[in-house]
Design a protein around this motif. Structure first.
Motif, PDB file in Angstrom:
ATOM      1  N   PHE A   1       0.820  -1.209   0.000  1.00 46.89           N
ATOM      2  CA  PHE A   1       0.000   0.000   0.000  1.00 46.89           C
ATOM      3  C   PHE A   1       0.856   1.262   0.000  1.00 46.89           C
ATOM      4  CE2 PHE A   1      -2.114  -3.558   1.999  1.00 46.89           C
ATOM      5  CZ  PHE A   1      -3.256  -3.656   1.217  1.00 46.89           C
ATOM      6  N   ASN A   2       2.098   1.125  -0.432  1.00 48.06           N
ATOM      7  CA  ASN A   2       3.001   2.262  -0.586  1.00 48.06           C
ATOM      8  C   ASN A   2       2.936   2.788  -2.017  1.00 48.06           C
ATOM      9  OD1 ASN A   2       4.071   2.351   2.056  1.00 48.06           O
ATOM     10  ND2 ASN A   2       5.489   0.680   1.598  1.00 48.06           N
ATOM     11  N   GLU A   3       3.790   3.769  -2.314  1.00 45.32           N
ATOM     12  CA  GLU A   3       3.887   4.268  -3.684  1.00 45.32           C
ATOM     13  C   GLU A   3       4.363   3.143  -4.606  1.00 45.32           C
ATOM     14  OE1 GLU A   3       2.916   7.254  -4.517  1.00 45.32           O
ATOM     15  OE2 GLU A   3       2.536   7.868  -2.447  1.00 45.32           O
ATOM     16  N   PRO A   4       3.856   3.081  -5.843  1.00 41.51           N
ATOM     17  CA  PRO A   4       4.203   1.961  -6.729  1.00 41.51           C
ATOM     18  C   PRO A   4       5.706   1.782  -6.945  1.00 41.51           C
ATOM     19  CG  PRO A   4       2.338   3.176  -7.613  1.00 41.51           C
ATOM     20  CD  PRO A   4       2.838   3.966  -6.438  1.00 41.51           C
ATOM     21  N   TRP A   5       6.457   2.889  -6.999  1.00 41.84           N
ATOM     22  CA  TRP A   5       7.893   2.774  -7.253  1.00 41.84           C
ATOM     23  C   TRP A   5       8.639   2.110  -6.105  1.00 41.84           C
ATOM     24  CZ3 TRP A   5      10.740   5.191  -3.564  1.00 41.84           C
ATOM     25  CH2 TRP A   5      10.175   6.290  -2.899  1.00 41.84           C
ATOM     26  N   GLU A   6       8.035   2.056  -4.931  1.00 41.18           N
ATOM     27  CA  GLU A   6       8.749   1.535  -3.768  1.00 41.18           C
ATOM     28  C   GLU A   6       8.993   0.028  -3.830  1.00 41.18           C
ATOM     29  OE1 GLU A   6       6.502   3.193  -0.522  1.00 41.18           O
ATOM     30  OE2 GLU A   6       7.473   5.142  -0.728  1.00 41.18           O
ATOM     31  N   GLU A   7       8.280  -0.668  -4.701  1.00 43.16           N
ATOM     32  CA  GLU A   7       8.540  -2.101  -4.843  1.00 43.16           C
ATOM     33  C   GLU A   7       9.881  -2.363  -5.525  1.00 43.16           C
ATOM     34  OE1 GLU A   7       6.405  -4.383  -8.007  1.00 43.16           O
ATOM     35  OE2 GLU A   7       5.186  -2.551  -8.088  1.00 43.16           O
ATOM     36  N   HIS A   8      10.518  -1.313  -6.052  1.00 44.45           N
ATOM     37  CA  HIS A   8      11.813  -1.475  -6.710  1.00 44.45           C
ATOM     38  C   HIS A   8      12.990  -1.144  -5.791  1.00 44.45           C
ATOM     39  CE1 HIS A   8       9.490  -1.943 -10.323  1.00 44.45           C
ATOM     40  NE2 HIS A   8       9.000  -0.725 -10.233  1.00 44.45           N
ATOM     41  N   VAL A   9      12.710  -0.743  -4.550  1.00 44.28           N
ATOM     42  CA  VAL A   9      13.788  -0.350  -3.634  1.00 44.28           C
ATOM     43  C   VAL A   9      14.637  -1.555  -3.245  1.00 44.28           C
ATOM     44  CG1 VAL A   9      14.295   0.606  -1.352  1.00 44.28           C
ATOM     45  CG2 VAL A   9      12.528   1.662  -2.788  1.00 44.28           C
ATOM     46  N   LEU A  10      14.006  -2.682  -3.023  1.00 41.17           N
ATOM     47  CA  LEU A  10      14.722  -3.920  -2.725  1.00 41.17           C
ATOM     48  C   LEU A  10      14.579  -4.885  -3.894  1.00 41.17           C
ATOM     49  CD1 LEU A  10      13.767  -4.663   1.001  1.00 41.17           C
ATOM     50  CD2 LEU A  10      15.715  -3.379   0.122  1.00 41.17           C
ATOM     51  N   GLN A  11      15.626  -5.626  -4.145  1.00 43.16           N
ATOM     52  CA  GLN A  11      15.603  -6.625  -5.217  1.00 43.16           C
ATOM     53  C   GLN A  11      16.023  -7.976  -4.659  1.00 43.16           C
ATOM     54  OE1 GLN A  11      18.315  -4.701  -7.941  1.00 43.16           O
ATOM     55  NE2 GLN A  11      16.664  -3.649  -9.005  1.00 43.16           N
ATOM     56  N   PRO A  12      15.204  -9.031  -4.801  1.00 39.85           N
ATOM     57  CA  PRO A  12      13.848  -8.989  -5.341  1.00 39.85           C
ATOM     58  C   PRO A  12      12.870  -8.455  -4.299  1.00 39.85           C
ATOM     59  CG  PRO A  12      14.363 -11.201  -4.628  1.00 39.85           C
ATOM     60  CD  PRO A  12      15.618 -10.397  -4.435  1.00 39.85           C
ATOM     61  N   ALA A  13      11.738  -7.930  -4.743  1.00 41.11           N
ATOM     62  CA  ALA A  13      10.717  -7.440  -3.819  1.00 41.11           C
ATOM     63  C   ALA A  13      10.023  -8.634  -3.151  1.00 41.11           C
ATOM     64  CB  ALA A  13       9.698  -6.591  -4.571  1.00 41.11           C
ATOM     65  N   MET A  14       9.694  -8.467  -1.882  1.00 38.06           N
ATOM     66  CA  MET A  14       8.967  -9.512  -1.163  1.00 38.06           C
ATOM     67  C   MET A  14       7.478  -9.349  -1.451  1.00 38.06           C
ATOM     68  SD  MET A  14       9.354 -10.536   2.863  1.00 38.06           S
ATOM     69  CE  MET A  14       8.593  -9.022   3.468  1.00 38.06           C
ATOM     70  N   LYS A  15       6.821 -10.399  -1.916  1.00 34.11           N
ATOM     71  CA  LYS A  15       5.446 -10.317  -2.382  1.00 34.11           C
ATOM     72  C   LYS A  15       4.489 -11.085  -1.477  1.00 34.11           C
ATOM     73  CE  LYS A  15       6.043  -8.062  -6.362  1.00 34.11           C
ATOM     74  NZ  LYS A  15       5.372  -6.786  -6.675  1.00 34.11           N
ATOM     75  N   VAL A  16       3.331 -10.470  -1.200  1.00 31.76           N
ATOM     76  CA  VAL A  16       2.247 -11.145  -0.495  1.00 31.76           C
ATOM     77  C   VAL A  16       1.376 -11.841  -1.532  1.00 31.76           C
ATOM     78  CG1 VAL A  16       0.242 -10.844   0.998  1.00 31.76           C
ATOM     79  CG2 VAL A  16       2.270  -9.408   1.317  1.00 31.76           C
ATOM     80  N   GLN A  17       1.023 -13.097  -1.263  1.00 29.77           N
ATOM     81  CA  GLN A  17       0.168 -13.849  -2.169  1.00 29.77           C
ATOM     82  C   GLN A  17      -1.037 -14.367  -1.403  1.00 29.77           C
ATOM     83  OE1 GLN A  17       2.727 -16.839  -3.934  1.00 29.77           O
ATOM     84  NE2 GLN A  17       3.421 -15.420  -5.522  1.00 29.77           N
ATOM     85  N   ASN A  18      -2.214 -13.873  -1.785  1.00 30.16           N
ATOM     86  CA  ASN A  18      -3.467 -14.280  -1.149  1.00 30.16           C
ATOM     87  C   ASN A  18      -3.424 -14.128   0.365  1.00 30.16           C
ATOM     88  OD1 ASN A  18      -4.796 -15.023  -3.596  1.00 30.16           O
ATOM     89  ND2 ASN A  18      -3.596 -16.917  -3.614  1.00 30.16           N
ATOM     90  N   GLY A  19      -2.809 -13.027   0.810  1.00 28.49           N
ATOM     91  CA  GLY A  19      -2.798 -12.723   2.230  1.00 28.49           C
ATOM     92  C   GLY A  19      -1.714 -13.414   3.031  1.00 28.49           C
ATOM     93  N   TYR A  20      -0.782 -14.103   2.367  1.00 27.78           N
ATOM     94  CA  TYR A  20       0.304 -14.799   3.050  1.00 27.78           C
ATOM     95  C   TYR A  20       1.628 -14.482   2.362  1.00 27.78           C
ATOM     96  CZ  TYR A  20      -3.196 -17.636   5.501  1.00 27.78           C
ATOM     97  OH  TYR A  20      -4.237 -18.057   6.295  1.00 27.78           O
ATOM     98  N   LEU A  21       2.722 -14.658   3.084  1.00 27.67           N
ATOM     99  CA  LEU A  21       4.032 -14.491   2.456  1.00 27.67           C
ATOM    100  C   LEU A  21       5.019 -15.500   3.012  1.00 27.67           C
ATOM    101  CD1 LEU A  21       6.078 -13.009   4.648  1.00 27.67           C
ATOM    102  CD2 LEU A  21       5.019 -10.942   3.828  1.00 27.67           C
ATOM    103  N   GLN A  22       6.132 -15.593   2.312  1.00 31.39           N
ATOM    104  CA  GLN A  22       7.280 -16.383   2.727  1.00 31.39           C
ATOM    105  C   GLN A  22       8.471 -15.437   2.846  1.00 31.39           C
ATOM    106  OE1 GLN A  22       7.456 -19.683   3.263  1.00 31.39           O
ATOM    107  NE2 GLN A  22       5.605 -20.504   2.312  1.00 31.39           N
ATOM    108  N   PRO A  23       9.367 -15.652   3.808  1.00 30.37           N
ATOM    109  CA  PRO A  23      10.598 -14.857   3.819  1.00 30.37           C
ATOM    110  C   PRO A  23      11.457 -15.220   2.627  1.00 30.37           C
ATOM    111  CG  PRO A  23      10.735 -16.614   5.444  1.00 30.37           C
ATOM    112  CD  PRO A  23       9.334 -16.639   4.902  1.00 30.37           C
ATOM    113  N   PRO A  24      12.288 -14.315   2.165  1.00 30.70           N
ATOM    114  CA  PRO A  24      13.180 -14.648   1.044  1.00 30.70           C
ATOM    115  C   PRO A  24      14.066 -15.843   1.383  1.00 30.70           C
ATOM    116  CG  PRO A  24      13.169 -12.281   1.456  1.00 30.70           C
ATOM    117  CD  PRO A  24      12.441 -12.916   2.596  1.00 30.70           C
TER     118      PRO A  24
END
Length: 382
Positions: A320-343
């Motif tokens: 829910f941040n600015e769209p460009w902020e997903e590029h600050v870290l590579q790779p971006a950590m993604k939520v999928q269907n309300g859940y995530l995994q650590p890198p």
């Protein structure tokens, strides 16, 4: 291996300047950390540079001793500022350890305790403080797959509120519950706003909407006030994000009144956070770490939560941040269907995109004024 230098970078995220740290070693491994603190990016940055001489030449694997040097040995209580500086450096050391051993951090601090991490959404309610706006935005959040969401319906309230504002806050809570249905957890954020009596009035009034917790209903400095609210509230109380030492959590936990604990790894570091999670475990409680700083903090919490048996929920701002902020870290950590995994990569499993940082410079107005009308819009304060 030895630490040879520590560098800092500030990114001008519009609602909170993010402070990143890179710890350099003589073997060429570089560790990443974060020292973000609302309204104090430059101050924490200065603290890091003032304290780094204490750890130059040390082995980054010696994180307990590094923590003592950065806190005990200074013989001053710098509070959250000192804690943020410590955590930034210590996190980077854990990143270095993981890279040297070719293991993700969660494997170094206990290993996998969960198949995946359930997330709750935060920062989703930008815009007008109206029941209609909260209702529509809450529907969008659940459409993304989230089964829990947190929000502050209280505007700029401080200590007490008038009757009209009290009623509006409840109307917003009711609107969110109606939007998400009966099976989604709603978490009410108090942001340390109220007196004991006002907090208890709200706790009683919000009960029909079945909130999962009432977070930080009173300021954290008087543990007795938090304990009183927790014992008398019909809604479970969650708190802990303001504390920066094990001792503060020990004082809170000894009362056995609050059992949803929210340590802030950004103030504590990974080592102390893991120890505090164990303290909470011993008190039959659960942890839901505060993760409302920057993207590295969110990654740290993911590793910490995966290695914690008594983990409850993971806080997510990133989507829910600015769209460009997903590029600050590579790779971006993604939520999928309300859940995530650590890198799964070594260390934190992410790297800092320095090119993106250069596009968004520090601005003194990048902070969250929680007691100013309209703060929910998360706009730069001019």
């Amino acid at each position: 291996m030895k630490i040879i230098d520590i560098t800092t970078h500030i990114l001008g995220n519009p609602w909170k300047n993010w402070l990143f740290v890179q710890v350099q070693t003589d073997e060429g491994i570089v560790g990443l950390g974060e020292g973000t603190l609302n309204g104090f990016a430059k101050t924490v940055e200065a603290a890091i540079h003032e304290l780094k001489h204490l750890v130059i030449g040390m082995d980054p694997f010696d994180v307990e001793t590094i923590g003592l040097k950065l806190f005990r040995d200074v013989y001053s209580d710098g509070g959250q500022i000192q804690g943020s500086a410590l955590a930034a450096i210590e996190t980077a050391c854990w990143d270095i350890m993981g890279k040297a051993l070719n293991k993700p951090i969660y494997k170094l601090i206990g290993g996998r305790c969960h198949e995946k991490l359930r997330c709750y959404a935060n920062g989703w309610y930008r815009g007008a403080r109206t029941p209609e706006n909260f209702h529509e935005l809450a529907k969008l959040v659940t459409a993304k797959g989230y089964t829990a969401l947190k929000f502050d319906p209280f505007g700029s309230a401080w200590r007490t509120v008038d009757r009209a504002d009290f009623d509006l806050s409840l109307e917003i809570i009711a609107a969110v519950r109606e939007a998400v249905g009966p099976n989604v957890d709603i978490l009410i954020e108090g942001h340390n706003r109220f007196t004991v009596h006002t907090a208890l009035q709200f706790a009683d009034a919000m009960l029909p909407y079945k909130p999962t917790w009432f977070e930080a209903p009173v300021p954290p400095h008087l543990v007795s006030s938090m304990v009183e609210v927790a014992r008398r509230s019909p809604v479970p109380v969650a708190c802990g994000e303001d504390y920066y030492s094990r001792e503060q959590f020990a004082e809170l936990l000894k009362h056995d009144a609050v059992h949803i604990i929210q340590p802030e790894p950004q103030f504590l570091g990974i080592s102390a956070s893991k120890q505090i999670n164990g303290m909470v475990h011993a008190h039959n409680g659960v942890i839901a770490p505060h993760s409302a700083q920057g993207p590295v903090c969110s990654v740290v919490c993911a590793h910490l939560n995966m290695a914690t048996p008594n983990f409850y929920m993971h806080e997510i701002f990133d989507e829910f941040n600015e769209p460009w902020e997903e590029h600050v870290l590579q790779p971006a950590m993604k939520v999928q269907n309300g859940y995530l995994q650590p890198p799964e990569g070594p260390g934190l499993g992410v790297e800092l995109n320095l090119e993106e940082l250069g596009n968004h410079p520090y601005h003194v107005g990048n902070w969250l004024p929680l007691f100013k009308q309209g703060w929910e819009k998360r706009l730069r304060t001019e």
